[in-house]
Design an enzyme around this catalytic site. Sequence first.
Site, PDB file in Angstrom:
ATOM      1  N   LYS A  20       0.846  -1.202   0.000  1.00 29.91           N
ATOM      2  CA  LYS A  20       0.000   0.000   0.000  1.00 29.91           C
ATOM      3  C   LYS A  20       0.870   1.236   0.000  1.00 29.91           C
ATOM      4  CE  LYS A  20      -3.876  -2.119   2.269  1.00 29.91           C
ATOM      5  NZ  LYS A  20      -4.272  -2.710   3.519  1.00 29.91           N
TER       6      LYS A  20
ATOM      7  N   GLN B 275      -5.878  -2.194   9.328  1.00 27.04           N
ATOM      8  CA  GLN B 275      -5.561  -3.473   8.683  1.00 27.04           C
ATOM      9  C   GLN B 275      -6.177  -4.628   9.476  1.00 27.04           C
ATOM     10  OE1 GLN B 275      -3.924  -3.792   5.691  1.00 27.04           O
ATOM     11  NE2 GLN B 275      -4.376  -5.961   5.805  1.00 27.04           N
TER      12      GLN B 275
ATOM     13  N   ASP C 145     -12.055   2.017   3.277  1.00 30.03           N
ATOM     14  CA  ASP C 145     -12.384   0.601   3.069  1.00 30.03           C
ATOM     15  C   ASP C 145     -13.873   0.413   2.768  1.00 30.03           C
ATOM     16  OD1 ASP C 145     -10.315  -1.355   3.157  1.00 30.03           O
ATOM     17  OD2 ASP C 145     -10.009  -0.980   5.299  1.00 30.03           O
TER      18      ASP C 145
HETATM   19  N1  GUN Z   1      -7.065  -7.396   5.274  1.00 26.50           N
HETATM   20  C1  GUN Z   1      -7.245  -8.127   4.146  1.00 26.50           C
HETATM   21  N2  GUN Z   1      -7.923  -7.418   3.226  1.00 26.50           N
HETATM   22  C2  GUN Z   1      -8.182  -6.221   3.766  1.00 26.50           C
HETATM   23  C3  GUN Z   1      -8.854  -5.049   3.279  1.00 26.50           C
HETATM   24  O1  GUN Z   1      -9.365  -4.961   2.157  1.00 26.50           O
HETATM   25  N3  GUN Z   1      -8.912  -4.004   4.155  1.00 26.50           N
HETATM   26  C4  GUN Z   1      -8.383  -4.061   5.385  1.00 26.50           C
HETATM   27  N4  GUN Z   1      -8.499  -2.987   6.166  1.00 26.50           N
HETATM   28  N5  GUN Z   1      -7.744  -5.128   5.859  1.00 26.50           N
HETATM   29  C5  GUN Z   1      -7.661  -6.196   5.052  1.00 26.50           C
END
Ligand code: GUN
Length: 292
Positions: free
Chosen positions: A54, A98, A121
């Site tokens: 990211k 996360q 998200d």
């Molecule tokens: N962990 C795995 N996929 C995701 C996601 O799309 N967003 C977040 N915040 N955590 C994750």
Amino acid sequence: MTARLLDGKAIASEIREELAKDVAAFTQCSGVTPCLAAILVGDDPASDVYVRNKRRACEKTGVDSQLHRLPVETKEDELLALIGALNTAASVHGILVQLPLPKQIDETRVLDAVHALKDVDSFHPENVGLVSQGRPRFLPCTPHGCMQILHRSGIEASGKHAVVVGRSEIVGKPLASMLVQRNSHLGPTAANATVTVCHSRTANLAEITRQADILVAAIGQAKFITADMVKPGATVIDVGINRTEEGLVGDVDFDAVKKIAGTITPVPGGVGPLTIAMLLANTLTAAKLQNA
Ligand code: GUN
């Protein structure tokens, strides 16, 4: 016959290039650089990789990023305090917590605490509601990535039978909701599907998946979708990322299914890269909403 492969890496890179231009234009006219704050609690290795990817994608696109690392024993109130501070920080436009979180932390309480305008998200109930009503503020990243792959590969959803295997809040449910809408920001051809959602209690699963023109596997079990579950010529979208002894594998038995399907996404290099691209798109949207 072997299925056409959909190259998620190439599509994500195309979207990132478009986004980089949009970010530059927004920054030039507003003086604001979009900023994404990621919170990582604990030291789950998979989460570590996601967060690193990211950060790299932010750098390439002109988006600022912050990483807040908290120890695995962090208490829920400490995490909520950090979210509260980021909610009011004018320089932060998007907040991503996360997942998964350590066991002592109530995930729902934490995700609900993220300000709805910073919820990149799209996990906040207000944003989930808006998606479900067909007037999204933020589209959830992975489902949006699936829609972009279909759309940019010339695969229409309208009038097709889409079968989504998996009913998670992150992928299955919102994707089904997006596929069934009358219209989308990508136009009516990227909507208007007839949608069936299957899950662990679905009876005669293979009978249903064999009816799918578009089959989405979002179950979280390696190679769950086998060749006998796929209609010849179908489009197969594999959302799974499973770490196994043979490396990363999807929810689809790729080698067998690619002989049956018409079109298929690989793992890795399919849906995965799109998730981060769509997160960056949401961060730009968040910065625009907060500086309107
Ligand atoms: N962990 C795995 N996929 C995701 C996601 O799309 N967003 C977040 N915040 N955590 C994750």
